[in-house]
Write a protein that holds these residues in place. Structure first.
Motif, PDB file in Angstrom:
ATOM      1  N   ARG A   1      -4.354   7.673   6.924  1.00 50.26           N
ATOM      2  CA  ARG A   1      -4.229   6.459   6.113  1.00 50.26           C
ATOM      3  C   ARG A   1      -4.757   5.241   6.887  1.00 50.26           C
ATOM      4  NH1 ARG A   1      -3.958   4.806   0.826  1.00 50.26           N
ATOM      5  NH2 ARG A   1      -3.525   2.577   0.889  1.00 50.26           N
TER       6      ARG A   1
ATOM      7  N   SER B   1       0.027  10.425  -1.149  1.00 51.54           N
ATOM      8  CA  SER B   1       0.705   9.316  -0.481  1.00 51.54           C
ATOM      9  C   SER B   1       1.742   8.718  -1.408  1.00 51.54           C
ATOM     10  CB  SER B   1      -0.310   8.230  -0.112  1.00 51.54           C
ATOM     11  OG  SER B   1      -1.289   8.754   0.741  1.00 51.54           O
TER      12      SER B   1
ATOM     13  N   GLU C   1      -4.917   4.018  -7.128  1.00 57.51           N
ATOM     14  CA  GLU C   1      -5.064   4.055  -5.669  1.00 57.51           C
ATOM     15  C   GLU C   1      -6.523   3.960  -5.264  1.00 57.51           C
ATOM     16  OE1 GLU C   1      -3.213   7.625  -4.271  1.00 57.51           O
ATOM     17  OE2 GLU C   1      -1.281   7.154  -5.163  1.00 57.51           O
ATOM     18  N   HIS C   2      -7.246   2.977  -5.803  1.00 59.96           N
ATOM     19  CA  HIS C   2      -8.676   2.913  -5.500  1.00 59.96           C
ATOM     20  C   HIS C   2      -9.126   1.507  -5.128  1.00 59.96           C
ATOM     21  CE1 HIS C   2      -8.956   7.027  -6.594  1.00 59.96           C
ATOM     22  NE2 HIS C   2      -8.554   6.801  -7.821  1.00 59.96           N
TER      23      HIS C   2
ATOM     24  N   PRO D   1       4.087   5.091  -2.383  1.00 52.38           N
ATOM     25  CA  PRO D   1       4.096   3.639  -2.203  1.00 52.38           C
ATOM     26  C   PRO D   1       5.131   3.184  -1.169  1.00 52.38           C
ATOM     27  CG  PRO D   1       4.842   4.260  -4.417  1.00 52.38           C
ATOM     28  CD  PRO D   1       4.389   5.506  -3.761  1.00 52.38           C
TER      29      PRO D   1
ATOM     30  N   GLY E   1       0.791  -1.235   0.000  1.00 56.03           N
ATOM     31  CA  GLY E   1       0.000   0.000   0.000  1.00 56.03           C
ATOM     32  C   GLY E   1       0.821   1.282   0.000  1.00 56.03           C
ATOM     33  N   LEU E   2       0.254   2.297   0.617  1.00 54.32           N
ATOM     34  CA  LEU E   2       0.820   3.650   0.584  1.00 54.32           C
ATOM     35  C   LEU E   2       1.040   4.175   1.989  1.00 54.32           C
ATOM     36  CD1 LEU E   2      -1.642   5.310  -1.970  1.00 54.32           C
ATOM     37  CD2 LEU E   2       0.494   4.118  -2.477  1.00 54.32           C
TER      38      LEU E   2
ATOM     39  N   ASP F   1      -2.477  -0.611  -4.250  1.00 52.61           N
ATOM     40  CA  ASP F   1      -1.993   0.767  -4.348  1.00 52.61           C
ATOM     41  C   ASP F   1      -0.481   0.860  -4.592  1.00 52.61           C
ATOM     42  OD1 ASP F   1      -4.599   1.454  -3.755  1.00 52.61           O
ATOM     43  OD2 ASP F   1      -4.102   2.674  -1.994  1.00 52.61           O
TER      44      ASP F   1
ATOM     45  N   GLY G   1       6.455   2.866  -7.005  1.00 53.81           N
ATOM     46  CA  GLY G   1       5.708   1.614  -6.955  1.00 53.81           C
ATOM     47  C   GLY G   1       6.488   0.456  -7.548  1.00 53.81           C
TER      48      GLY G   1
ATOM     49  N   ARG H   1       0.042   3.289 -11.380  1.00 52.91           N
ATOM     50  CA  ARG H   1      -0.535   2.853 -10.094  1.00 52.91           C
ATOM     51  C   ARG H   1      -1.958   3.368 -10.007  1.00 52.91           C
ATOM     52  NH1 ARG H   1       0.450   4.553  -5.767  1.00 52.91           N
ATOM     53  NH2 ARG H   1       1.601   6.448  -6.254  1.00 52.91           N
TER      54      ARG H   1
END
Ligand SMILES: Cc1cc2nc3c(=O)[nH]c(=O)nc-3n(C[C@H](O)[C@H](O)[C@H](O)COP(=O)(O)OP(=O)(O)OC[C@H]3O[C@@H](n4cnc5c(N)ncnc54)[C@H](O)[C@@H]3O)c2cc1C
Length: 391
Positions: free
Chosen positions: A127, A239, A295-296, A241, A108-109, A280, A261, A293
């Motif tokens: 986050r 954010s 992010e969803h 990675p 993730g981030l 993400d 990423g 990337r």
């Protein structure tokens, strides 16, 4: 001969969904899901919405029994600190090591921070569940909030704060909220809604410095010289990675200037044997050849299906049409398709609050964005799937 497990690093949404998909697709070998947070895998979208407003307390995705039933060994509170891809060995923060057959990276981030801010209470990023719990505690006594960054999370928090009757100053260096993801034309419509709801939205302005007294934040100076009072500050400037633990691993990473990423193909396979990445943190190859990337939330589940199928040699499901939602006030903003790269945006409907916009590339519809237009957005799915182009 011992069989080493498939090890998934990162027990967030993408990691959990991958473990689920591997079992669903028939993998019955050893499976480890390892995460550095100590709570059961949980959902993040409600954190900026119902959770921070005190409407729900728990966003756990699966109860503990689920992992026992599915024979998923859940190892929480342990961080992966490195990986030896030749020995196929993961190094852990407790000094131990874990041999793997396949390694799946889903870390993730982590929110970006603005350097040089004072150490003071009342300053937050969002986050994790812990971040959200700390923010919610401060929100209960806050009177005036400053939100720095009008991306999805900044906009959602501004809406959540207004729902608690907290005054909000929302600052954004771009000309409108959400300009980077939806473009300025549609961003202006989102900005209009925030202003109507009483948010003091200041675009084209950034944060210069924060002011603190007696260890607590009291306000900020903005880049245009304005001074604002605030007893709660959220830094929502994006954010990055979580790949620092891979620095020595040789696993190829995307350039940080291009979003960073873990580089992977269109099924999550990296160029290192038996190493995969998704969610993400992963920059999957897009049909255009570029790595991107996403992010969803929906993407994490779809990538989990594709990755599990590729890893097990099963038939891959067809990729879906990208989908994102964001709840702000009583309006659901939905993004269906890929608005990035569109050369034309048409506002199809606008009643002063709800709106519908079409995004076209070379005259072809590539995305639809709606606010309060759920039916009208979703009925475009088939057309967008048929039009999917390499943008
Ligand atoms: C507040 C908030 C609201 C959101 N709202 C929406 C929304 O409305 N709509 C939408 O589409 N999307 C939304 N999202 C985005 C969505 O939640 C993410 O896309 C999704 O969580 C991605 O899942 P992931 O598993 O890739 O990453 P994460 O959920 O971040 O999970 C990664 C996990 O890996 C762990 N980890 C990191 N490094 C290590 C390590 N070295 N060792 C072990 N574990 C490690 C992390 O602690 C974390 O638990 C929101 C996100 C946030 C934060």
């Amino acid at each position: 001969m011992t069989t080493h497990p498939i090890v998934i690093v990162g027990a967030g949404l993408a990691g959990l969904r991958t473990a689920e998909e591997l079992r669903r697709a028939g993998y019955d070998g050893p499976l480890v899901l390892l995460g550095d947070e100590s709570r059961l895998p949980y959902d993040r979208p409600p954190l900026s919405k119902q959770f921070v407003r005190g409407q729900i307390d728990d966003t756990t995705l699966r109860p503990a029994e689920f992992f026992a039933e599915k024979a998923i060994e859940l190892r929480l509170g342990v961080r992966a600190s490195g990986v030896d891809t030749v020995a196929r060995r993961l190094l852990l923060s407790d000094g131990s090591a874990l041999d793997y057959d396949q390694l799946i990276i889903a870390t993730g981030l982590r929110p970006k921070r603005i350097p040089g801010l004072p150490e003071a209470s009342g300053i937050h990023v969002l986050r994790s569940h812990d971040d959200a719990a700390a923010l919610r505690a401060d929100l209960s006594t806050a009177r005036r909030a400053l939100v720095v960054g009008a991306g999805f999370i900044g906009c959602e928090l501004a809406a959540s704060f207004r729902a608690q009757d907290v005054e909000v100053v929302l600052v954004e260096p771009q000309p409108t909220p959400l300009a980077a993801s939806l473009g300025e034309q549609v961003g202006a419509l989102v900005g209009r809604m925030h202003r109507e709801e009483g948010v003091d939205l200041r675009c084209g302005v950034g944060l210069d410095s924060l002011v603190a007294e007696a260890g607590a934040v009291t306000g900020a100076r903005l880049s245009d010289g304005a001074v604002v009072q605030a007893d709660l500050v959220v830094i929502g400037v994006g954010s990055a990675p979580v790949t620092d633990w891979l620095a020595e691993s040789g696993i190829p990473l995307a350039d940080r200037r291009e979003g960073g990423g873990v580089l992977a193909d269109a099924s999550g396979r990296t160029s290192i044997e038996n190493v995969w990445a998704l969610g993400d943190v992963a920059a999957w190859r897009h049909p255009s050849g570029r790595h991107r990337r996403v992010e969803h939330w929906t993407n994490a589940g779809e990538q989990a299906q594709l990755l599990a199928a590729a890893l097990l040699g099963a038939e891959s499901p067809a990729p879906g049409v990208p989908y994102v939602w964001s709840d702000q006030y009583n309006v659901k903003i939905q993004v269906l398709g890929a608005p990035g790269g569109a050369d034309e945006i048409r506002i199809i409907e606008d009643d002063g609050r709800k709106f519908l916009a079409h995004y076209l590339t070379g005259g072809v519809l590539t995305a639809v964005v709606g606010a309060g237009m759920v039916g009208k957005v979703m009925k475009m799915r088939a057309e967008l799937a048929a039009n999917a182009v390499s943008v």
